[in-house]
Design a protein around this motif. Sequence first.
Motif, PDB file in Angstrom:
ATOM      1  N   THR A  40     -13.887 -26.389   8.863  1.00  0.00           N
ATOM      2  CA  THR A  40     -13.117 -25.684   9.891  1.00  0.00           C
ATOM      3  C   THR A  40     -13.771 -24.312  10.073  1.00  0.00           C
ATOM      4  N   PRO A  41     -13.673 -23.714  11.268  1.00  0.00           N
ATOM      5  CA  PRO A  41     -14.281 -22.391  11.464  1.00  0.00           C
ATOM      6  C   PRO A  41     -13.682 -21.353  10.503  1.00  0.00           C
ATOM      7  N   ILE A  42     -14.536 -20.649   9.805  1.00  0.00           N
ATOM      8  CA  ILE A  42     -14.114 -19.649   8.827  1.00  0.00           C
ATOM      9  C   ILE A  42     -14.673 -18.292   9.232  1.00  0.00           C
ATOM     10  N   ALA A  43     -13.810 -17.283   9.214  1.00  0.00           N
ATOM     11  CA  ALA A  43     -14.227 -15.898   9.426  1.00  0.00           C
ATOM     12  C   ALA A  43     -13.919 -15.116   8.160  1.00  0.00           C
ATOM     13  N   VAL A  44     -14.838 -14.252   7.768  1.00  0.00           N
ATOM     14  CA  VAL A  44     -14.623 -13.427   6.582  1.00  0.00           C
ATOM     15  C   VAL A  44     -14.660 -11.958   6.989  1.00  0.00           C
ATOM     16  N   VAL A  45     -14.071 -11.112   6.143  1.00  0.00           N
ATOM     17  CA  VAL A  45     -14.054  -9.662   6.354  1.00  0.00           C
ATOM     18  C   VAL A  45     -14.773  -9.009   5.188  1.00  0.00           C
ATOM     19  N   GLY A  46     -15.767  -8.180   5.476  1.00  0.00           N
ATOM     20  CA  GLY A  46     -16.535  -7.518   4.438  1.00  0.00           C
ATOM     21  C   GLY A  46     -16.022  -6.136   4.111  1.00  0.00           C
TER      22      GLY A  46
END
Length: 255
Positions: A40-46
């Motif tokens: 599934t599309p995954i977005a991360v925050v750095g």
Amino acid sequence: MRYFLDVAYNGTHYHGWQVQQNANTVQAELEGALSKLLRTPIAVVGSGRTDTGVHAEQQLVHLDWDAELDVEQLHFRLNKLLPSDIAVKRIFPVHPKAHARFSALFRSYEYRISRQKNPFLQKLTYVNGRPLDVEAMNKAAEFLLQWEDFECFSKVHTEVKHFRCNIQEARWIEEGDMLVFYIRANRFLRNMVRAIVGTLLEVGQHRMSREEFRQVLESRDRSRAGRSAPAQGLFLTKVTYPDKIYELSDYESDF
């Protein structure tokens, strides 16, 4: 659930951390691998940006997932899928309100200079064999601990609300053939560390006095500071968080 990923990377072949159109970035590689594995599309925050060519020994990022992850299996599979210059060191659950960027207390960087050519450190240090007055550089760096506004060391036309940073450490240490600048602060502006290093090198070559360095700070004018040091010598080395991020209960807390 919210998870933190402890990521390290050699930034030589990337246009920085943050996703960009028509450019390969570390974040894009990480999100692509996670999306493939989790289907599934995954977005991360750095925890923050690093610029083109800059490295990280510790970049913390968070992702959210509806269920409990098998972190050991994901850790293994993720490292098998990621390119050889990006590594996930560990994955661990954190408090649901812990935020990789906004919960961070301090960020630490090192700028590494090789005093002589070293084939094993190519693209991982800045080679500078010129004589440098390290004592003068450290005396000038003391002003950084007393200052708050660092607009003079910020990339121009950057979208920030203010230029205030709280620097707790700024010092040069000679380590054999290496000269390393250590700096720790609650936040950094774009290009800030490289601009500071480049200006302190001017002091080290006696092309700028300690008083002139102070005047650069007072001016808030980027054109008064020195050139930015090359990207390959810069490393994000540590991101520090409050202990409460490891408390997993979902109580109201200020992060």
